[in-house]
Design a protein around this motif. Structure first.
Motif, PDB file in Angstrom:
ATOM      1  N   GLU A   1      -6.723  -1.084   4.449  1.00  0.00           N
ATOM      2  CA  GLU A   1      -5.598  -1.794   5.018  1.00  0.00           C
ATOM      3  C   GLU A   1      -4.820  -0.929   5.792  1.00  0.00           C
ATOM      4  N   LEU A   2      -4.599   0.416   5.552  1.00  0.00           N
ATOM      5  CA  LEU A   2      -3.900   1.401   6.411  1.00  0.00           C
ATOM      6  C   LEU A   2      -4.550   1.582   7.548  1.00  0.00           C
ATOM      7  N   ARG A   3      -5.890   1.953   7.668  1.00  0.00           N
ATOM      8  CA  ARG A   3      -6.842   1.811   8.696  1.00  0.00           C
ATOM      9  C   ARG A   3      -6.662   0.733   9.579  1.00  0.00           C
TER      10      ARG A   3
ATOM     11  N   THR B   1      -5.930  -0.490  -7.081  1.00  0.00           N
ATOM     12  CA  THR B   1      -4.651  -1.210  -6.131  1.00  0.00           C
ATOM     13  C   THR B   1      -3.519  -0.743  -6.637  1.00  0.00           C
ATOM     14  N   VAL B   2      -3.007   0.055  -5.382  1.00  0.00           N
ATOM     15  CA  VAL B   2      -1.344   0.582  -5.670  1.00  0.00           C
ATOM     16  C   VAL B   2      -0.585  -0.296  -4.760  1.00  0.00           C
ATOM     17  N   ARG B   3       0.758  -0.598  -5.409  1.00  0.00           N
ATOM     18  CA  ARG B   3       1.565  -1.251  -4.708  1.00  0.00           C
ATOM     19  C   ARG B   3       2.785  -0.602  -4.180  1.00  0.00           C
ATOM     20  N   TYR B   4       3.094  -0.785  -2.889  1.00  0.00           N
ATOM     21  CA  TYR B   4       4.305  -0.034  -2.399  1.00  0.00           C
ATOM     22  C   TYR B   4       5.499  -0.781  -1.781  1.00  0.00           C
TER      23      TYR B   4
ATOM     24  N   LEU C   1       3.868   4.592   1.047  1.00  0.00           N
ATOM     25  CA  LEU C   1       2.178   5.079   0.900  1.00  0.00           C
ATOM     26  C   LEU C   1       2.177   6.529   1.767  1.00  0.00           C
ATOM     27  N   ILE C   2       2.611   6.745   2.802  1.00  0.00           N
ATOM     28  CA  ILE C   2       2.303   7.850   3.909  1.00  0.00           C
ATOM     29  C   ILE C   2       3.060   8.946   2.910  1.00  0.00           C
ATOM     30  N   ALA C   3       4.078   8.750   2.337  1.00  0.00           N
ATOM     31  CA  ALA C   3       4.777   9.811   1.855  1.00  0.00           C
ATOM     32  C   ALA C   3       3.921  10.381   0.659  1.00  0.00           C
ATOM     33  N   ASP C   4       3.341   9.548  -0.244  1.00  0.00           N
ATOM     34  CA  ASP C   4       2.403   9.657  -1.176  1.00  0.00           C
ATOM     35  C   ASP C   4       1.256  10.579  -0.727  1.00  0.00           C
ATOM     36  N   LEU C   5       0.569  10.075   0.543  1.00  0.00           N
ATOM     37  CA  LEU C   5      -0.670  10.651   0.802  1.00  0.00           C
ATOM     38  C   LEU C   5      -0.392  12.192   1.123  1.00  0.00           C
ATOM     39  N   ARG C   6       0.926  12.439   1.748  1.00  0.00           N
ATOM     40  CA  ARG C   6       1.493  13.639   2.091  1.00  0.00           C
ATOM     41  C   ARG C   6       1.571  14.712   0.956  1.00  0.00           C
TER      42      ARG C   6
END
Length: 303
Positions: A154-156, A203-206, A212-217
């Motif tokens: 989805e992000l891609r 599946t994670v909900r934000y 989401l980007i903060a979690d990836l960092r």
């Protein structure tokens, strides 16, 4: 002969992990899920493992899950390795800063190697698997988990389409990941016996794309592609990506979904005691008898 293509900047990945180390536990839900799954699989194996290593241990999630499980007695000595020294700091036990692309272990020295959500950042995944297999004693076990091909689709899509709309072109901003079929073949190429690959889709909900980007960092999982887009992600592109993401991938409650696919790999270092495939022509029963049909030669016409 040239080496494998350099997809990832390992030095940048190390810096991202160093930056994430202090707050890693707050965003390590995927790591915990993968590590706990590996522990459950280990508990089902009727074997003891005198010497073991955890590659990409991060803040020790696997070691803690192992200590709290029925499998704890199976493992005698565990050494934790990580690309980041900061990830290993502040706890007891055997720890070693090591690159998963250049393992420091002697051949046939370990009974068990595990790795949860680290090996998908290696430039030469097959080469890493070969090193793991060589470090294992005959009939030693490898249990590994890595992010698979459906991760962050989805992000891609949202980032690519937003950049195409607002810029002259779009470059890759989400790392590529192997799919389950590829992973099984790579285990075989690396020389593992009895290879198995399982898939777990999470599946994670934000509330918002920025969460989401903060979690990836915080996980140290942001892209370190060598051949990236070549330009920073601008605020207009990010804002448009958030709009596209919400329009396409939000639920009835307005929260967006993010897919993470975890591939779990199991392989054994070859040993003569393991089940072996039968030689051609060595079968003791005919397929035609089992199916209740008449056997025909290749040139015989069906009547």
């Amino acid at each position: 002969m040239s080496g494998p293509p350099r997809l990832f900047d390992r030095a940048l990945h190390r810096r991202r992990l160093e930056r994430a180390a202090a707050g890693y536990a707050a965003a390590a839900f995927l790591k915990r899920r993968a590590a706990e799954d590996l522990v459950e699989r280990l508990a089902a194996v009727r074997r003891d493992f005198l010497l073991a290593a955890d590659l990409g241990a991060r803040d020790g999630v696997f070691a803690r899950a192992l200590a709290a499980s029925d499998a704890a007695a199976k493992v005698g000595f565990l050494v934790e390795t990580d690309l980041s020294g900061a990830m290993l700091a502040g706890r007891s036990g055997a720890r070693l800063v090591a690159d998963e692309e250049r393992l420091p272990f002697a051949p046939a020295s370990l009974d068990l190697i595990v790795s949860s959500l680290a090996l998908h950042w290696t430039n030469d995944f097959v080469g890493a698997l070969i090193q793991i297999r060589q470090a294992l004693k005959p009939d030693g076990l490898f249990l590994g988990a890595l992010l698979g091909g459906q991760t962050l689709t989805e992000l891609r899509a949202a980032l690519t389409d937003a950049e195409l709309e607002l810029s002259s072109g779009a470059g890759p901003r989400v790392s590529p990941f192997a799919d389950a079929y590829d992973a099984a073949g790579l285990l075989q190429r690396a020389g593992f016996a009895l290879p198995v690959v399982d898939v777990d889709r999470v599946t994670v909900r934000y509330d918002h794309l920025l969460k989401l980007i903060a979690d990836l960092r915080a996980m140290g999982e942001t892209s370190v592609l060598v051949e990236g887009p070549g330009r920073p992600l601008t605020r207009p592109v990010l804002a448009r990506a958030a709009e596209l993401y919400a329009a396409r991938f939000a639920g009835a409650d307005g929260r967006i979904v993010a897919t993470f696919e975890i591939l779990t790999l199991t392989g054994w270092a070859p040993h003569a005691s393991q089940p072996q495939p039968l030689r051609p022509g060595s079968a003791k029963a005919r397929l035609a008898d089992a199916l209740g049909t008449k056997e025909q030669s290749a040139g015989e016409e069906a009547g």
